[in-house]
Scaffold this active site. Sequence first.
Site, PDB file in Angstrom:
ATOM      1  N   SER A  74       0.825  -1.214   0.000  1.00 57.12           N
ATOM      2  CA  SER A  74       0.000   0.000   0.000  1.00 57.12           C
ATOM      3  C   SER A  74       0.859   1.264   0.000  1.00 57.12           C
ATOM      4  O   SER A  74       2.020   1.257   0.432  1.00 57.12           O
ATOM      5  CB  SER A  74      -0.915   0.003   1.228  1.00 57.12           C
ATOM      6  OG  SER A  74      -1.703  -1.162   1.241  1.00 57.12           O
TER       7      SER A  74
HETATM    8  N1  SAM Z   1      -0.313  -5.304   4.113  1.00 59.06           N
HETATM    9  C1  SAM Z   1       0.441  -5.601   2.915  1.00 59.06           C
HETATM   10  C2  SAM Z   1       1.836  -5.044   2.970  1.00 59.06           C
HETATM   11  O1  SAM Z   1       2.195  -4.411   3.983  1.00 59.06           O
HETATM   12  O2  SAM Z   1       2.588  -5.280   2.010  1.00 59.06           O
HETATM   13  C3  SAM Z   1      -0.278  -5.181   1.655  1.00 59.06           C
HETATM   14  C4  SAM Z   1      -1.495  -5.981   1.453  1.00 59.06           C
HETATM   15  S1  SAM Z   1      -2.112  -6.046  -0.197  1.00 59.06           S
HETATM   16  C5  SAM Z   1      -2.781  -4.451  -0.417  1.00 59.06           C
HETATM   17  C6  SAM Z   1      -3.519  -7.108   0.090  1.00 59.06           C
HETATM   18  C7  SAM Z   1      -3.145  -8.544   0.331  1.00 59.06           C
HETATM   19  O3  SAM Z   1      -4.312  -9.218   0.810  1.00 59.06           O
HETATM   20  C8  SAM Z   1      -2.704  -9.300  -0.906  1.00 59.06           C
HETATM   21  O4  SAM Z   1      -1.403  -9.795  -0.729  1.00 59.06           O
HETATM   22  C9  SAM Z   1      -3.731 -10.428  -1.036  1.00 59.06           C
HETATM   23  O5  SAM Z   1      -3.188 -11.650  -1.520  1.00 59.06           O
HETATM   24  C10 SAM Z   1      -4.221 -10.567   0.383  1.00 59.06           C
HETATM   25  N2  SAM Z   1      -5.529 -11.212   0.557  1.00 59.06           N
HETATM   26  C11 SAM Z   1      -6.651 -11.083  -0.187  1.00 59.06           C
HETATM   27  N3  SAM Z   1      -7.642 -11.841   0.322  1.00 59.06           N
HETATM   28  C12 SAM Z   1      -7.146 -12.458   1.425  1.00 59.06           C
HETATM   29  C13 SAM Z   1      -7.681 -13.360   2.385  1.00 59.06           C
HETATM   30  N4  SAM Z   1      -8.943 -13.795   2.338  1.00 59.06           N
HETATM   31  N5  SAM Z   1      -6.872 -13.775   3.394  1.00 59.06           N
HETATM   32  C14 SAM Z   1      -5.584 -13.355   3.474  1.00 59.06           C
HETATM   33  N6  SAM Z   1      -5.020 -12.509   2.579  1.00 59.06           N
HETATM   34  C15 SAM Z   1      -5.796 -12.050   1.576  1.00 59.06           C
END
Ligand code: SAM
Length: 230
Positions: A74
């Site tokens: 993000s």
């Molecule tokens: N917090 C992260 C960082 O500091 O790099 C960025 C997160 S990114 C915007 C969103 C993440 O949520 C993605 O890597 C995606 O694979 C994950 N995601 C989506 N659905 C999910 C779920 N049901 N459970 C766990 N992770 C999930």
Amino acid sequence: MAMPMPFLTTTEPIPFENERREMITVQLHRRGIHDERVLEAMFRIPRHEFVPAAFVPAAYDDRPLPLGAAETISQPYIVAAMTEAVNVQPGDHALEIGTGSGYQAAILAYLGARVYTIERNQLLAISARERLARLGFAGIEVMAGDGSMGYPVQAPYQIIMVTAAAPAVPPALLEQLADPGRMVIPVGDLYHQDLLLISKQENQVRTRALDPCQFVPLIGKGGWQDVYGQ
Ligand code: SAM
């Protein structure tokens, strides 16, 4: 609001020192992030270690960056706004859904939280676990799987941070929020969401909309059907 921010004066040079300082002063402080602990954490954590090699020169830019597999780390402002909103206290148990690179988890741990973080993409989970270990972060458990229903085993959590966009607040997450506890979660459709701060205190739940935002989707039982068709 003037603030001395003494941590910005480093005694030893650090990589991307000017870029980090500019991120703190221009992107964060000037836009209203005033919690000095959050600003210091974001100055100290080497964001360039959390992005793919091709994006290292852009690591401190004012934008999200690709992590591969359609996922992103993000924008610094959003990370700071979410972190400030949950007001981490040392010893808090924090659940993060969407580990991605591990950057947000590192910031929560730097502020003294015990972090449980879940990532749906196995490869991202493995590389975040390796990266956090290599950088010496203790107190972070990275798990692979669908986190949209939370992680009841370690509940309740003083902090829950969802870093992917949900169609609604999953009731399972609300149940796993401690009292008192704070949750931030982007809620909306697949293209536009509002970042919600949900506070639980004395059995009362209050919801406040913070910023409009745009996250990748939360895919799973408590989120969207698999929009990537995998
Ligand atoms: N917090 C992260 C960082 O500091 O790099 C960025 C997160 S990114 C915007 C969103 C993440 O949520 C993605 O890597 C995606 O694979 C994950 N995601 C989506 N659905 C999910 C779920 N049901 N459970 C766990 N992770 C999930």
